[in-house]
Design an enzyme around this catalytic site. Sequence first.
Site, mmCIF file in Angstrom:
data_model
loop_
_atom_site.group_PDB
_atom_site.id
_atom_site.type_symbol
_atom_site.label_atom_id
_atom_site.label_comp_id
_atom_site.label_asym_id
_atom_site.label_seq_id
_atom_site.Cartn_x
_atom_site.Cartn_y
_atom_site.Cartn_z
ATOM 1 N N LYS A 15 8.931 25.934 57.640
ATOM 2 C CA LYS A 15 9.919 26.386 58.623
ATOM 3 C C LYS A 15 9.321 27.345 59.661
ATOM 4 C CE LYS A 15 11.978 29.667 55.423
ATOM 5 N NZ LYS A 15 11.081 30.791 55.689
ATOM 6 N N ARG A 88 18.763 35.919 53.705
ATOM 7 C CA ARG A 88 18.150 35.632 52.410
ATOM 8 C C ARG A 88 19.188 35.709 51.292
ATOM 9 N NH1 ARG A 88 12.861 35.469 54.387
ATOM 10 N NH2 ARG A 88 11.372 35.561 52.703
ATOM 11 N N ARG A 160 -2.065 35.579 54.149
ATOM 12 C CA ARG A 160 -1.057 36.600 53.871
ATOM 13 C C ARG A 160 -1.230 37.101 52.444
ATOM 14 N NH1 ARG A 160 4.791 34.341 55.582
ATOM 15 N NH2 ARG A 160 5.282 35.469 53.681
ATOM 16 N N ARG A 171 7.975 34.780 44.477
ATOM 17 C CA ARG A 171 8.682 34.454 45.736
ATOM 18 C C ARG A 171 9.524 33.199 45.560
ATOM 19 N NH1 ARG A 171 4.374 33.918 50.015
ATOM 20 N NH2 ARG A 171 6.090 33.642 51.477
HETATM 21 P P1 AMP Z 1 8.716 35.541 55.038
HETATM 22 O O1 AMP Z 1 7.675 35.752 56.086
HETATM 23 O O2 AMP Z 1 10.040 35.089 55.603
HETATM 24 O O3 AMP Z 1 8.235 34.661 53.898
HETATM 25 O O4 AMP Z 1 9.011 36.971 54.390
HETATM 26 C C1 AMP Z 1 7.994 37.709 53.741
HETATM 27 C C2 AMP Z 1 8.621 38.859 52.946
HETATM 28 O O5 AMP Z 1 9.327 39.743 53.842
HETATM 29 C C3 AMP Z 1 9.651 38.448 51.919
HETATM 30 O O6 AMP Z 1 9.055 38.060 50.688
HETATM 31 C C4 AMP Z 1 10.472 39.741 51.793
HETATM 32 O O7 AMP Z 1 9.768 40.705 51.037
HETATM 33 C C5 AMP Z 1 10.505 40.245 53.223
HETATM 34 N N1 AMP Z 1 11.668 39.717 53.978
HETATM 35 C C6 AMP Z 1 11.635 38.870 55.057
HETATM 36 N N2 AMP Z 1 12.862 38.601 55.498
HETATM 37 C C7 AMP Z 1 13.712 39.274 54.667
HETATM 38 C C8 AMP Z 1 15.117 39.374 54.588
HETATM 39 N N3 AMP Z 1 15.920 38.714 55.439
HETATM 40 N N4 AMP Z 1 15.652 40.157 53.603
HETATM 41 C C9 AMP Z 1 14.876 40.823 52.739
HETATM 42 N N5 AMP Z 1 13.536 40.749 52.736
HETATM 43 C C10 AMP Z 1 12.944 39.982 53.702
#
Ligand code: AMP
Length: 216
Positions: A15, A88, A160, A171
């Site tokens: 995505k 989320r 990352r 995750r």
């Molecule tokens: P992502 O890049 O979307 O995979 O997000 C990486 C990490 O950022 C996640 O594992 C969470 O720790 C944090 N994170 C990102 N978006 C959110 C959200 N909407 N609510 C809470 N934590 C978030």
Amino acid sequence: MTPSLIVLGAPGSGKGTQAIKVASEYGLMHLSTGDMLRLEIENKSEIGLVVQEIMAKGNLVSDELVLDLLKKRFEKKDKSYLLDGFPRNLKQANMLSEQLSELGCEYRVLYFNVDLALIKDRIVNRRTCKSCGEIYNLISKPLSSEGACLKCGSRDILQRKDDSEAVVENRLAVFQEMNNPIVDYYMSKGLLISINAQQDEVSVFEDLKKVINSLK
Ligand code: AMP
């Protein structure tokens, strides 16, 4: 006008890659909460220091903190957004629905459907170019033979921290726990559109364009 779009899907569902392409194709403002939080960490801000450890473990940071970050990026004028990584959970979904209706934004939700059993490999092989943000997969979309970005030539290629094998399991578990209620929520509102994200990157983008063009 293209409505605002929310992309939902497991980590590694593609995505993020597609969100960048869709935002550029349709002139949407791309808001990735994960990117915003990673920037806070990189800048060693107060927020960055709070979220660093939580993110390193693959857990979610507080709803209020993420929503505050997000609110700063919403503009009052006529605009369509592409939300990536938010919501989320149901609380965030409700907060977002309020926020978008205050802004007068119509929206749809694109759900990236993938087989979770295959996703771990995708995530641990993911790499990102620090210079231009292009996302690679060491197996399905490799870097140049010298290990450089094919788009901008940079060799500053990152994995990352939370894409390591140790963190991916958590995750995915967090995703599985939170995802169904959000999918049901948007389905009941008639806003959910399912995308077959199991296909290659080009085919997924073609499908997305067909769907989005039909919304305009
Ligand atoms: P992502 O890049 O979307 O995979 O997000 C990486 C990490 O950022 C996640 O594992 C969470 O720790 C944090 N994170 C990102 N978006 C959110 C959200 N909407 N609510 C809470 N934590 C978030």
